[in-house]
Structure formats: structure tokens, C-alpha cells
Scaffold this motif. Structure first.
Motif, PDB file in Angstrom:
ATOM      1  N   GLY A   1      -1.750  -6.740  19.639  1.00  8.75           N
ATOM      2  CA  GLY A   1      -1.322  -7.992  20.272  1.00  8.75           C
ATOM      3  C   GLY A   1      -1.691  -7.984  21.749  1.00  8.75           C
ATOM      4  O   GLY A   1      -1.429  -7.011  22.450  1.00  8.75           O
ATOM      5  N   SER A   2      -2.308  -9.064  22.241  1.00  9.54           N
ATOM      6  CA  SER A   2      -2.741  -9.118  23.645  1.00  9.54           C
ATOM      7  C   SER A   2      -1.594  -9.380  24.603  1.00  9.54           C
ATOM      8  O   SER A   2      -1.542  -8.807  25.680  1.00  9.54           O
ATOM      9  CB  SER A   2      -3.802 -10.204  23.826  1.00  9.54           C
ATOM     10  OG  SER A   2      -4.965  -9.869  23.120  1.00  9.54           O
ATOM     11  N   ASP A   3      -0.672 -10.261  24.227  1.00 12.60           N
ATOM     12  CA  ASP A   3       0.386 -10.662  25.148  1.00 12.60           C
ATOM     13  C   ASP A   3       1.718  -9.984  24.881  1.00 12.60           C
ATOM     14  O   ASP A   3       2.631 -10.090  25.689  1.00 12.60           O
ATOM     15  CB  ASP A   3       0.581 -12.181  25.084  1.00 12.60           C
ATOM     16  CG  ASP A   3      -0.671 -12.920  25.530  1.00 12.60           C
ATOM     17  OD1 ASP A   3      -1.368 -12.405  26.416  1.00 12.60           O
ATOM     18  OD2 ASP A   3      -0.953 -13.994  24.988  1.00 12.60           O
ATOM     19  N   MET A   4       1.850  -9.306  23.732  1.00 10.96           N
ATOM     20  CA  MET A   4       3.084  -8.581  23.432  1.00 10.96           C
ATOM     21  C   MET A   4       2.777  -7.446  22.467  1.00 10.96           C
ATOM     22  O   MET A   4       1.804  -7.509  21.723  1.00 10.96           O
ATOM     23  CB  MET A   4       4.160  -9.507  22.865  1.00 10.96           C
ATOM     24  CG  MET A   4       3.886 -10.031  21.480  1.00 10.96           C
ATOM     25  SD  MET A   4       5.221 -11.023  20.798  1.00 10.96           S
ATOM     26  CE  MET A   4       5.107 -12.493  21.771  1.00 10.96           C
ATOM     27  N   ASP A   5       3.593  -6.408  22.530  1.00 11.39           N
ATOM     28  CA  ASP A   5       3.413  -5.263  21.650  1.00 11.39           C
ATOM     29  C   ASP A   5       3.850  -5.652  20.245  1.00 11.39           C
ATOM     30  O   ASP A   5       5.014  -5.923  20.008  1.00 11.39           O
ATOM     31  CB  ASP A   5       4.225  -4.073  22.163  1.00 11.39           C
ATOM     32  CG  ASP A   5       3.968  -2.803  21.379  1.00 11.39           C
ATOM     33  OD1 ASP A   5       3.215  -2.849  20.387  1.00 11.39           O
ATOM     34  OD2 ASP A   5       4.512  -1.763  21.759  1.00 11.39           O
TER      35      ASP A   5
END
Length: 170
Positions: free
Chosen positions: A108-112
Motif C-alpha cells: 500500500g502506498s498511502d497506508m500499511d
């Protein structure tokens, strides 16, 4: 004979001590989970390379130059769009370097979003295939990154490719 009772035993403690202990334990648990997650991904010793030009995996294959004449190409076989929970045929072609094994990690780019690792099977020289799946998304459209790691006799090389995922509707 009865034992004497001591007044105020246990009442002299800080009233929020139990809450403070609980918060500390939760914080340590999250920190250990984050550390374990980071170590499992194992990207510290990978020589990373970005896509050679902006690309969209849902529209076709994407490539990265791994230095010199070495290239890495990823195709997810998703005509039109990549959707959460749908199986994706993953194809990787490595040229100019001897690849011992290949894997694809979806991050995920914006969140784990956890570790989603898919090892690929060697088909013939430089060609690897397998099946992957992007997990359920928390938003209707989410940004992800495909991290392709190639094991070579000289070390690990990798390519990173950004893409977006649309949540599948029931």
C-alpha cells in the motif's frame, strides 16, 4: 489468630498506573509489529529501480532499467483496471542478467496494508509467471506499488511500479 490488616495497602499507588501500563504494552506491541513487518519485507539490500517512464499496469506492461542493458518488465494481465480480491496473472521478464528467482510484493502506498508476497515460477530463461491478488481496500480507489525483486548471483535487484486499485463491488 487472625492476621492484622494493613490499612491503605494498595491505595497508595498512582491511580492511573494500570492505564499507563496498558498503554505502554500496546505501544510496544505496535512498535514490535512494525519492526517485524519491516524486517519481513527485506528490501534493505535490494538495488531498487523505478519504471523507465510513467506507466499504468492496468493498461499494459511496465519496465525498469536495472543498470546497463539489464531490464525488468512486469505485466499483471489486467485489461482496463485492477480490482481488489481478483486474481491477477503476474508475468515478469528479466533481460541481461541471470535471474535465479523472482517475487512480486504488493505494498500500500498511502497506508500499511500488510505483506502480500507472491513468488513466481521460472518458465524459461528470463521468464517467470505466477498469480497474485490485491487484498481488500479500505477506500473505493487506493494507490499501491508492485515491488518486483529479482535474486541474481550478484545480489538482489528490484523494480517499483505504481498503480491504483478499485474496490470490487458486491
Amino acid at each position: 489468630m487472625s492476621s492484622p490488616t494493613l490499612p491503605n495497602v494498595g491505595k497508595s499507588r498512582f491511580p492511573g498506573l494500570s492505564l499507563l501500563i496498558l498503554v505502554t504494552l500496546l505501544t510496544l506491541s505496535v512498535a514490535l509489529w512494525y519492526l517485524a513487518s519491516h524486517l519481513l519485507r527485506g528490501g534493505a539490500d535490494v538495488d531498487w529501480h523505478l519504471a523507465t517512464q510513467p506507466c499504468e499496469l492496468q493498461r499494459g506492461e511496465c519496465s525498469a532499467t536495472l543498470g546497463g542493458r539489464r531490464t525488468l518488465t512486469l505485466d499483471v494481465g489486467a485489461p482496463g483496471s485492477i480490482r481488489a480480491l481478483e486474481l491477477l496473472p503476474l508475468k515478469v521478464h528479466v533481460d541481461g542478467v541471470e535471474a535465479q528467482s523472482v517475487r512480486v510484493d504488493f505494498v500500500g502506498s498511502d497506508m500499511d496494508m500488510g505483506l502480500h508476497r507472491f513468488p513466481l515460477s521460472k518458465q524459461d530463461r528470463g521468464h517467470f509467471e505466477g498469480v497474485g491478488q490485491v487484498p481488500i481496500c479500505t477506500e473505493s480507489v487506493m494507490r499501491w506499488q508492485a515491488q518486483v525483486v529479482v535474486e541474481t548471483p550478484e545480489g538482489r535487484l528490484g523494480g517499483r511500479f505504481d498503480f491504483t486499485v478499485e474496490r470490487s463491488l458486491p
